[in-house]
Design a protein around this motif. Structure first.
Motif, PDB file in Angstrom:
ATOM      1  N   GLY A 128       0.809  -1.202   0.000  1.00  0.00           N
ATOM      2  CA  GLY A 128       0.000   0.000   0.000  1.00  0.00           C
ATOM      3  C   GLY A 128       0.845   1.257   0.000  1.00  0.00           C
ATOM      4  N   PRO A 129       0.215   2.420  -0.184  1.00  0.00           N
ATOM      5  CA  PRO A 129       0.963   3.693  -0.260  1.00  0.00           C
ATOM      6  C   PRO A 129       1.795   3.983   0.991  1.00  0.00           C
ATOM      7  N   GLU A 130       1.259   3.717   2.189  1.00  0.00           N
ATOM      8  CA  GLU A 130       2.012   3.992   3.411  1.00  0.00           C
ATOM      9  C   GLU A 130       3.209   3.057   3.542  1.00  0.00           C
ATOM     10  N   GLN A 131       3.047   1.815   3.129  1.00  0.00           N
ATOM     11  CA  GLN A 131       4.166   0.868   3.184  1.00  0.00           C
ATOM     12  C   GLN A 131       5.242   1.240   2.169  1.00  0.00           C
ATOM     13  N   GLU A 181       5.877   4.263   1.104  1.00  0.00           N
ATOM     14  CA  GLU A 181       6.548   5.456   1.624  1.00  0.00           C
ATOM     15  C   GLU A 181       7.551   5.086   2.716  1.00  0.00           C
ATOM     16  N   TRP A 182       7.205   4.101   3.549  1.00  0.00           N
ATOM     17  CA  TRP A 182       8.120   3.658   4.612  1.00  0.00           C
ATOM     18  C   TRP A 182       9.405   3.090   4.010  1.00  0.00           C
ATOM     19  N   HIS A 187      10.645   3.851   1.084  1.00  0.00           N
ATOM     20  CA  HIS A 187      11.393   4.980   0.524  1.00  0.00           C
ATOM     21  C   HIS A 187      12.180   5.695   1.624  1.00  0.00           C
ATOM     22  N   ARG A 209       6.521  -2.426   9.731  1.00  0.00           N
ATOM     23  CA  ARG A 209       5.789  -1.153   9.744  1.00  0.00           C
ATOM     24  C   ARG A 209       4.483  -1.371  10.491  1.00  0.00           C
ATOM     25  N   GLU A 210       4.327  -0.656  11.629  1.00  0.00           N
ATOM     26  CA  GLU A 210       3.121  -0.749  12.455  1.00  0.00           C
ATOM     27  C   GLU A 210       2.820  -2.197  12.835  1.00  0.00           C
ATOM     28  N   ALA A 225       9.607   8.389  10.890  1.00  0.00           N
ATOM     29  CA  ALA A 225       8.724   9.123   9.976  1.00  0.00           C
ATOM     30  C   ALA A 225       8.461  10.522  10.508  1.00  0.00           C
ATOM     31  N   GLY A 226       8.491  11.491   9.604  1.00  0.00           N
ATOM     32  CA  GLY A 226       8.146  12.859   9.980  1.00  0.00           C
ATOM     33  C   GLY A 226       9.221  13.622  10.702  1.00  0.00           C
TER      34      GLY A 226
END
Length: 492
Positions: free
Chosen positions: A15-18, A20-21, A23, A115-116, A161-162
Motif C-alpha cells: 500500500g501507499p504507506e508501506q 513510503e516507509w 522509501h 511497519r506498524e 517518519a516525519g
C-alpha cells in the motif's frame, strides 16, 4: 534497470504507506551499510510468490560484496529460506555457515522491515569476511551501533517518519565523524574525525566522558547564533539536525536516537566540519548579489541614456531626426527591460514571457488613438539565457513596433505574438510568430533593401543562429515567423 518506485508499484501489492516507509528506509540506509561494513539488499514479496530485490547499496567504509547491481533479481522462497523465515517470524536471522562467492566467504543476515507491527519487506546484510581481522574500537563501535539500528528496523522504530531534516547540503556521513552517547547524553565513544571537529569548534579538553551538549555550548561564543534545536540534538533525544558556528568554523550535527524494546538507550550523533562548504556558499551568494547589482546599474545607465536621447529629440525640428531619436529611445528601453528582469533573478536566465508581455503592452499603448490596437500573447517563451534574451527582446520589439506602426496605424486591429519551444535533437529551438490583421506588406517588399528596423531584426536573428520569413497573412495582414537556436539553460 528498474527503480525502487518501479519495483514497489509494478511488482508488489504494498500500500501507499508501506511504499513510503520503504522509501524512507532506502533514503537513510547508507548509514546502516557504512556502520555494518556490508552490502544491503532490500527484498520485497512480489505477486509471483517469491522475492524481488528492490534496492541495493554498498558501503563506503569497507569492501563491497556485489560488484553487479542486485536490483530486479527474482528469487524463489526455496532459494532464500533465511528471508522467508525472517519475514514470517519478524526476527533477525543469521545463517550459520558463511556462503562462498567468488572465493570470498560472505556472512548473510536477514532483517525484517516492520511497519506498524507488520512485516513488509526484508533487508539482507552481506559482509565480506575475507578481510576480517582483530577489530579496532572504532570497528567494534560501528558494528554494535549497526546491530542496534538493525534491531530498530526489525521493531519498526527506524527510520523515523516525519522527523525534520533541516538543511540537506552538508549532511554528515559516517566517515565524517561518529559520536556514541549514553542515555544521559554522555560521550562513550568519539571517532578521530569527530574529536577533530569538536576541537576545531573551540573545545580543548577530552571528548569521551563529557556531556556533548555541555562541551559544545561551552565552546561557542555568546555572540554566535545558536539553533533552538541544539540541545535536543546534542543530547540525542530527537532525530534532528543542527549546525554550530564558532570562530569561523561550521559543524553540522545529526542525532539518531537508539532504542531497545521501545526504551531509549542512547544515541548516535554524526558530525561534519562544513566550514569550507559554507565559505564557498557565501562566495556564491556574494557573486550572485554582485551580478544582480551590475544588471541593476546597467539598467539605470541605459535608462539615463534613453532620457538624454528623449531630451535631444524634443529639441529637434527635423521630423526625420526626431523619429530616429525616438526609435533609438525605444530600442535602448528594450535592452534596459532585459537587464531589469535579470537584476531581480538569482541566475543568468530570465522568464522571457514577462518581458514579452511588457514589450507588447508598451507597443500597444503608444499606438495611435484614432485606430484602436490590441495585443495578444500565446504560447510560452520559457526561460532563456541572458545572451539570447537581449537579442530576442530586440527582435520581438522591432517586429511588434513595425506591426503597430505600419500595419495597424491607419486601420487598427490586433497583433499576436505566439511562441513555441521545441528541439531538433541537437539544439533547443524557439519559433516565434508575430502576426497582425492590418494593411499587409507593401508592394515589392524586399527585406534586403528595407529600412533600419528590418536590417536590425535580420542581423539579430543571424546572431541567434536562426532564420526569418515575411509573408502575407490570411485574410489580410502580415505574418513574420522566425526560428532561433537557443543556448541551453540546463546548467544554470
Amino acid at each position: 534497470m528498474p527503480t525502487l518506485r518501479d519495483v514497489l508499484l509494478d511488482r508488489t501489492g504494498l500500500g501507499p504507506e508501506q511504499v513510503e516507509w520503504l522509501h524512507l528506509l532506502v533514503g537513510d540506509w547508507q548509514l546502516l551499510s557504512d556502520l555494518s561494513f556490508a552490502d544491503l539488499v532490500l527484498w520485497v514479496p512480489d505477486r509471483e510468490g517469491g522475492w524481488i530485490a528492490a534496492a541495493h547499496v554498498r558501503p563506503t567504509t569497507g569492501p563491497m560484496v556485489f560488484v553487479e547491481d542486485m536490483v530486479g533479481l527474482h528469487q524463489e522462497n526455496t532459494q532464500r529460506p533465511g528471508i522467508t523465515q525472517a519475514y514470517a517470524d519478524r526476527r533477525i536471522v543469521r545463517e550459520g555457515e558463511p556462503r562462498w562467492r567468488e572465493a570470498m566467504p560472505i556472512r548473510e543476515e536477514a532483517i525484517p522491515v516492520v511497519r506498524e507491527g507488520h512485516p513488509i519487506a526484508v533487508l539482507t546484510r552481506h559482509t565480506n569476511l575475507s578481510t576480517m581481522r582483530t577489530p579496532s574500537r572504532l570497528e567494534v563501535t560501528y558494528l554494535a551501533t549497526a546491530d542496534a539500528l538493525a534491531r530498530m528496523v526489525a521493531a519498526g522504530d527506524f527510520p523515523t517518519a516525519g522527523a525534520p531534516t533541516g538543511r540537506r547540503r552538508g549532511a554528515p556521513r559516517v566517515g565524517d565523524g561518529v559520536i556514541r552517547l549514553d542515555v544521559a547524553g554522555t560521550v562513550t565513544y568519539a571517532s578521530p574525525n569527530a574529536v577533530s571537529a569538536v576541537h576545531r569548534l573551540g573545545h580543548g579538553g577530552e571528548v569521551v566522558g563529557a556531556r556533548l551538549e555541555q562541551l559544545v555550548t561551552g565552546a561557542v561564543r555568546e555572540q554566535e547564533p545558536v539553533d533552538e534545536t541544539l540541545g535536543m540534538v546534542l543530547t540525542g533525544r530527537e532525530p534532528w539536525r543542527t549546525e554550530v558556528q564558532n570562530r569561523g568554523v561550521s559543524v553540522t550535527f545529526r542525532a539518531i536516537p537508539l532504542s531497545e524494546t521501545g526504551q531509549r538507550t542512547g544515541a548516535l550523533v554524526l558530525l561534519r566540519d562544513v566550514s569550507e562548504l559554507r565559505r564557498r556558499e557565501r562566495e556564491l551568494l556574494t557573486k550572485d548579489a554582485t551580478i544582480r547589482e551590475i544588471h541593476h546599474r546597467v539598467k539605470n545607465n541605459l535608462q539615463t541614456v534613453a532620457a538624454l536621447l528623449r531630451l535631444q529629440s524634443r529639441r529637434m525640428t527635423d521630423p526625420q531626426a526626431r523619429l530616429a531619436l525616438d526609435e533609438a529611445v525605444r530600442r535602448v528601453g528594450t535592452i534596459a527591460l532585459v537587464h531589469e528582469t535579470l537584476s531581480q533573478g538569482f541566475d543568468e536566465t530570465v522568464d522571457f514571457d514577462e518581458i514579452a508581455v511588457r514589450a507588447l503592452q508598451a507597443a500597444v499603448e503608444v499606438a495611435t488613438r484614432d485606430a484602436p490596437v490590441s495585443g495578444r500573447h500565446t504560447g510560452s517563451f520559457g526561460r532563456l539565457r541572458a545572451e539570447d534574451a537581449t537579442a530576442l527582446a530586440m527582435v520581438m520589439a522591432e517586429l511588434v513596433h513595425n506591426a503597430v506602426e505600419h500595419g495597424l496605424a491607419a486601420v487598427g486591429g490586433s497583433v499576436t505574438v505566439d511562441a513555441r519551444r521545441g528541439s531538433d535533437g541537437a539544439d533547443e529551438l524557439l519559433t516565434v510568430t508575430v502576426s497582425d490583421d492590418g494593411v499587409g506588406l507593401p508592394e515589392g517588399f524586399d527585406e534586403a533593401t528595407s529600412g533600419l528596423g528590418v536590417q536590425i531584426v535580420t542581423s539579430l536573428v543571424q546572431d541567434l543562429r536562426g532564420s526569418i520569413t515575411w509573408s502575407a497573412a490570411k485574410p489580410r495582414g502580415t505574418c513574420v515567423r522566425f526560428v532561433a537556436r537557443l543556448r541551453s539553460v540546463r546548467g544554470e
